[in-house]
Design a protein around this motif. Structure first.
Motif, PDB file in Angstrom:
ATOM      1  N   LEU A   1      19.923  59.939  65.626  1.00  0.00           N
ATOM      2  CA  LEU A   1      19.519  61.188  65.753  1.00  0.00           C
ATOM      3  C   LEU A   1      18.643  61.699  64.633  1.00  0.00           C
ATOM      4  CD1 LEU A   1      23.285  62.800  65.806  1.00  0.00           C
ATOM      5  CD2 LEU A   1      21.330  62.870  67.687  1.00  0.00           C
ATOM      6  N   GLN A   2      18.648  61.284  62.962  1.00  0.00           N
ATOM      7  CA  GLN A   2      17.718  61.660  62.440  1.00  0.00           C
ATOM      8  C   GLN A   2      16.604  60.800  62.299  1.00  0.00           C
ATOM      9  OE1 GLN A   2      19.774  61.029  58.774  1.00  0.00           O
ATOM     10  NE2 GLN A   2      20.309  63.496  58.854  1.00  0.00           N
ATOM     11  N   MET A   3      16.725  59.904  62.700  1.00  0.00           N
ATOM     12  CA  MET A   3      15.526  59.348  63.056  1.00  0.00           C
ATOM     13  C   MET A   3      15.029  58.734  64.632  1.00  0.00           C
ATOM     14  SD  MET A   3      15.221  57.814  60.026  1.00  0.00           S
ATOM     15  CE  MET A   3      13.831  55.928  60.363  1.00  0.00           C
ATOM     16  N   GLY A   4      15.664  60.234  65.804  1.00  0.00           N
ATOM     17  CA  GLY A   4      14.546  59.736  67.383  1.00  0.00           C
ATOM     18  C   GLY A   4      15.384  58.600  67.776  1.00  0.00           C
ATOM     19  N   ASP A   5      16.462  57.818  67.566  1.00  0.00           N
ATOM     20  CA  ASP A   5      16.601  56.861  68.334  1.00  0.00           C
ATOM     21  C   ASP A   5      17.969  57.837  69.429  1.00  0.00           C
ATOM     22  OD1 ASP A   5      16.989  54.669  69.326  1.00  0.00           O
ATOM     23  OD2 ASP A   5      18.116  53.773  68.071  1.00  0.00           O
TER      24      ASP A   5
ATOM     25  N   THR B   1       9.070  51.836  69.178  1.00  0.00           N
ATOM     26  CA  THR B   1      10.112  51.456  69.188  1.00  0.00           C
ATOM     27  C   THR B   1      11.066  52.656  69.771  1.00  0.00           C
ATOM     28  OG1 THR B   1      10.712  49.293  68.686  1.00  0.00           O
ATOM     29  CG2 THR B   1      12.600  49.965  69.721  1.00  0.00           C
ATOM     30  N   HIS B   2      10.626  53.660  68.586  1.00  0.00           N
ATOM     31  CA  HIS B   2      11.719  54.779  68.587  1.00  0.00           C
ATOM     32  C   HIS B   2      10.790  55.586  68.330  1.00  0.00           C
ATOM     33  CE1 HIS B   2      15.104  52.200  67.329  1.00  0.00           C
ATOM     34  NE2 HIS B   2      14.408  51.857  66.006  1.00  0.00           N
ATOM     35  N   PHE B   3      11.626  57.034  68.844  1.00  0.00           N
ATOM     36  CA  PHE B   3      10.585  58.091  69.301  1.00  0.00           C
ATOM     37  C   PHE B   3      10.845  59.078  68.049  1.00  0.00           C
ATOM     38  CE2 PHE B   3      14.568  58.594  71.949  1.00  0.00           C
ATOM     39  CZ  PHE B   3      14.907  59.829  71.123  1.00  0.00           C
ATOM     40  N   LYS B   4      10.600  60.338  67.505  1.00  0.00           N
ATOM     41  CA  LYS B   4      10.288  61.203  66.625  1.00  0.00           C
ATOM     42  C   LYS B   4      11.702  61.901  67.135  1.00  0.00           C
ATOM     43  CE  LYS B   4       5.867  59.842  64.819  1.00  0.00           C
ATOM     44  NZ  LYS B   4       4.845  59.962  64.156  1.00  0.00           N
ATOM     45  N   LYS B   5      12.528  62.271  65.938  1.00  0.00           N
ATOM     46  CA  LYS B   5      12.818  63.482  65.981  1.00  0.00           C
ATOM     47  C   LYS B   5      11.867  64.895  66.801  1.00  0.00           C
ATOM     48  CE  LYS B   5      12.737  65.203  61.385  1.00  0.00           C
ATOM     49  NZ  LYS B   5      13.604  65.970  60.058  1.00  0.00           N
ATOM     50  N   SER B   6      10.303  65.186  66.437  1.00  0.00           N
ATOM     51  CA  SER B   6       9.886  66.210  66.835  1.00  0.00           C
ATOM     52  C   SER B   6       9.771  66.497  68.462  1.00  0.00           C
ATOM     53  CB  SER B   6       8.984  66.274  66.500  1.00  0.00           C
ATOM     54  OG  SER B   6       8.080  64.841  66.353  1.00  0.00           O
ATOM     55  N   ILE B   7      10.458  65.358  69.060  1.00  0.00           N
ATOM     56  CA  ILE B   7      10.551  65.539  70.676  1.00  0.00           C
ATOM     57  C   ILE B   7      11.834  66.600  71.202  1.00  0.00           C
ATOM     58  CG2 ILE B   7      12.736  63.863  70.948  1.00  0.00           C
ATOM     59  CD1 ILE B   7      11.390  62.453  73.136  1.00  0.00           C
ATOM     60  N   PHE B   8      12.545  66.837  70.117  1.00  0.00           N
ATOM     61  CA  PHE B   8      12.555  67.898  70.419  1.00  0.00           C
ATOM     62  C   PHE B   8      12.650  69.403  69.568  1.00  0.00           C
ATOM     63  CE2 PHE B   8      15.973  64.495  70.697  1.00  0.00           C
ATOM     64  CZ  PHE B   8      16.904  64.703  71.755  1.00  0.00           C
ATOM     65  N   ASP B   9      12.361  70.676  69.845  1.00  0.00           N
ATOM     66  CA  ASP B   9      12.527  71.674  69.435  1.00  0.00           C
ATOM     67  C   ASP B   9      13.010  71.995  67.761  1.00  0.00           C
ATOM     68  OD1 ASP B   9      10.726  72.582  70.925  1.00  0.00           O
ATOM     69  OD2 ASP B   9      11.877  73.562  72.108  1.00  0.00           O
ATOM     70  N   GLU B  10      13.378  72.504  67.115  1.00  0.00           N
ATOM     71  CA  GLU B  10      13.845  73.232  65.894  1.00  0.00           C
ATOM     72  C   GLU B  10      15.116  72.994  65.909  1.00  0.00           C
ATOM     73  OE1 GLU B  10      11.666  75.196  62.943  1.00  0.00           O
ATOM     74  OE2 GLU B  10       9.563  73.957  62.692  1.00  0.00           O
ATOM     75  N   HIS B  11      15.721  73.886  66.848  1.00  0.00           N
ATOM     76  CA  HIS B  11      16.337  75.148  67.273  1.00  0.00           C
ATOM     77  C   HIS B  11      16.878  73.650  67.602  1.00  0.00           C
ATOM     78  CE1 HIS B  11      14.404  75.267  71.233  1.00  0.00           C
ATOM     79  NE2 HIS B  11      16.038  75.351  71.703  1.00  0.00           N
TER      80      HIS B  11
END
Length: 506
Positions: A484-488, A432-442
């Motif tokens: 935000l931390q969970m990728g939602d 259901t949720h995506f991971k925060k790694s969908i964004f680059d580290e910065h």
């Protein structure tokens, strides 16, 4: 022992050792340690320069394991004098042995004879221990719970286990990552079609049941279709576990659900980043894995063949995980085929946590972590016995039990590397949720900073409007930060600034 008599089987003590010998030995040890530390340091710098994040994370784990092993070594050295003076009755020490005591050693209360070649070694160590633990316990008509030799063997085993686990985990992720990199040409092919304006603007209708993804995954309706689907999923993990139609369908489902405003999202790059994040978990040795080591060592009793039967645990778990991941793909195809005959546009699957065990995709990663550790434990235990006691040792067991263990271990390593791990990397994105790694580290850092500012601003606005405390606003936006931390992030009404939104290459 007299002042000048610190000699004999144990040799002279430090008080009667030449100072140049002490200084020379310390210099050599420190030089070797510093050289090893510098090698690890420059290896880490090289891996960071080459952007080899998984291997760099593995190197960090190796450093952590070495630090832990150094502390264990220190504890064993400091407390070994006390450990060998812990005594127990001889009858207690005759039960639950990994090797049977011979009739002679049973009557004398001695250590079991592992092999004729090692009997002289045992006698020398027994003479050394007589001045410490054995003499102390013998005065009480008891025997030491753990000898100096056993402490030494245990220390080596823990070191071998940690190194083998880290090495095998690195190999698994490197080979799995190489397999996933082969999907890059699929991503490039899809991106090329997306850039083709004529192809995008052309009206498209899809016959669902004639779609390759549905034809290969959908097994019809009825009672037998469920059984057929599970059987197909079981065998599918051994050959062509992920095809281009699978990748395309799951990629489109992910982008439509989580990145609808960015159809040119680089899904393959996201998979690699997500795998790198998960690698930090896989390569570590968690506390609950040490509990498994304790249980195994406790049950390694002669005649039980625990080392043989326990090899089937990671084998069965790996087959179950691979079957489940394949079946999730089949379920996604089944849902679409049940609801539609023909649709306008491309075929889109709907990601959901409902397809995973207990609605928690993270359980799959936990199982893979446990499988890799247990398989490494099996192989490390085998090599440790071989080097320490010899192939003919009674702890090793009979050849008919050894060969299946090795075959199963190699099979698990290959299947997990080339099938299960790539499957996990793709299918775990169907939650259901995506991971925060969908964004680059910065970008992740920017998003969290934006969330904190939004939290503070909302709290001030709420305080100005109600004249009360900001507790309510803080609670509301605390959940935003957690999301935000969970990728939602994509499910919040508020939108982050454009400069930290996922770009095409993210």
């Amino acid at each position: 022992m007299s002042g000048g008599g610190g000699e004999g089987e144990e040799g002279a003590s430090l008080e009667f050792t030449p100072t140049w010998v002490i200084a020379s030995v310390c210099t050599v040890i420190v030089a070797i340690s510093l050289a090893a530390e510098r090698v690890l340091h420059y290896t880490g710098k090289y891996l960071k320069k080459k952007d080899q994040k998984p291997l760099y994370e593995a190197l960090q784990k190796v450093k952590e394991e070495l630090m832990l092993l150094g502390f264990i070594s220190l504890m064993l050295t400091v407390f070994q004098g006390r450990i060998i003076k812990i005594c127990a009755s001889p009858d207690t020490m005759k039960h639950w042995l990994p090797c049977p005591l011979s009739h002679e050693s049973s009557s004398a209360g001695e250590l079991p004879n592992a092999s004729p070649d090692s009997s002289s070694h045992h006698r020398r160590l027994f003479a050394a221990e007589a001045a410490a633990g054995v003499g102390h316990c013998a005065a009480q008509n008891k025997v030491p719970v753990l000898s100096l030799e056993a402490l030494h063997h245990l220390h080596i085993f823990i070191f071998v286990l940690a190194i083998v686990h880290v090495a095998f985990s690195v190999l698994t992720v490197v080979f799995g990552g190489a397999k996933i990199r082969q999907w890059k040409h699929w991503e490039n092919s899809i991106a090329k079609d997306n850039y083709n304006s004529e192809q995008v603007l052309k009206p498209k209708f899809t016959n669902v049941h004639q779609h390759d993804f549905i034809k290969k995954r959908f097994k019809g309706l009825g009672r037998h279709s469920v059984l057929l689907s599970w059987l197909h999923s079981f065998f599918k993990q051994f050959y062509g576990s992920v095809t281009k139609t699978d990748y395309t369908a799951l990629r489109l489902g992910f982008i439509t659900t989580h990145c609808k405003g960015n159809p040119k999202f680089n899904f393959h790059k996201y998979l690699m980043r997500a795998l790198e994040d998960d690698f930090k978990t896989v390569v570590g040795i968690s506390w609950y894995l040490w509990i498994f080591v304790f249980i195994f060592l406790s049950l390694n009793v002669h005649g039980w063949h625990t080392y043989f039967w326990i090899a089937f645990i990671p084998f069965v778990l790996l087959l179950a995980v691979g079957t489940k991941l394949e079946h999730i793909i089949s379920q996604l195809a089944h849902e679409v085929a049940e609801k539609h005959i023909a649709i306008e546009g491309d075929l889109v699957v709907q990601p959901s946590d409902d397809h995973f065990w207990f609605r928690r995709p993270h359980i799959v990663l936990f199982l893979i972590h446990f499988i890799l550790f247990q398989n490494a434990f099996e192989l490390a235990f085998f090599f440790w016995i071989w080097v320490q006691f010899g192939f003919d040792s009674c702890i090793m067991g009979q050849v008919r039990y050894i060969v299946p263990r090795l075959v199963i271990g190699v099979f698990i390593q290959l299947l997990c590397s080339y099938s299960t791990l790539p499957l996990y990397a793709l299918v775990t994105q169907m939650g259901t949720h995506f991971k925060k790694s969908i964004f680059d580290e910065h970008v992740q850092v920017g998003l969290l900073g934006w969330a904190q500012k939004a939290k503070k601003k909302k709290g001030l606005n709420l305080k100005a409007a109600t004249g009360g405390s900001t507790q309510s606003g803080s609670t509301t936006d605390g959940s935003t930060v957690r999301s935000l931390q969970m990728g939602d992030i994509g499910r919040k009404e508020t939108t982050p600034p454009a400069e930290i939104q996922p770009s095409n290459g993210s």
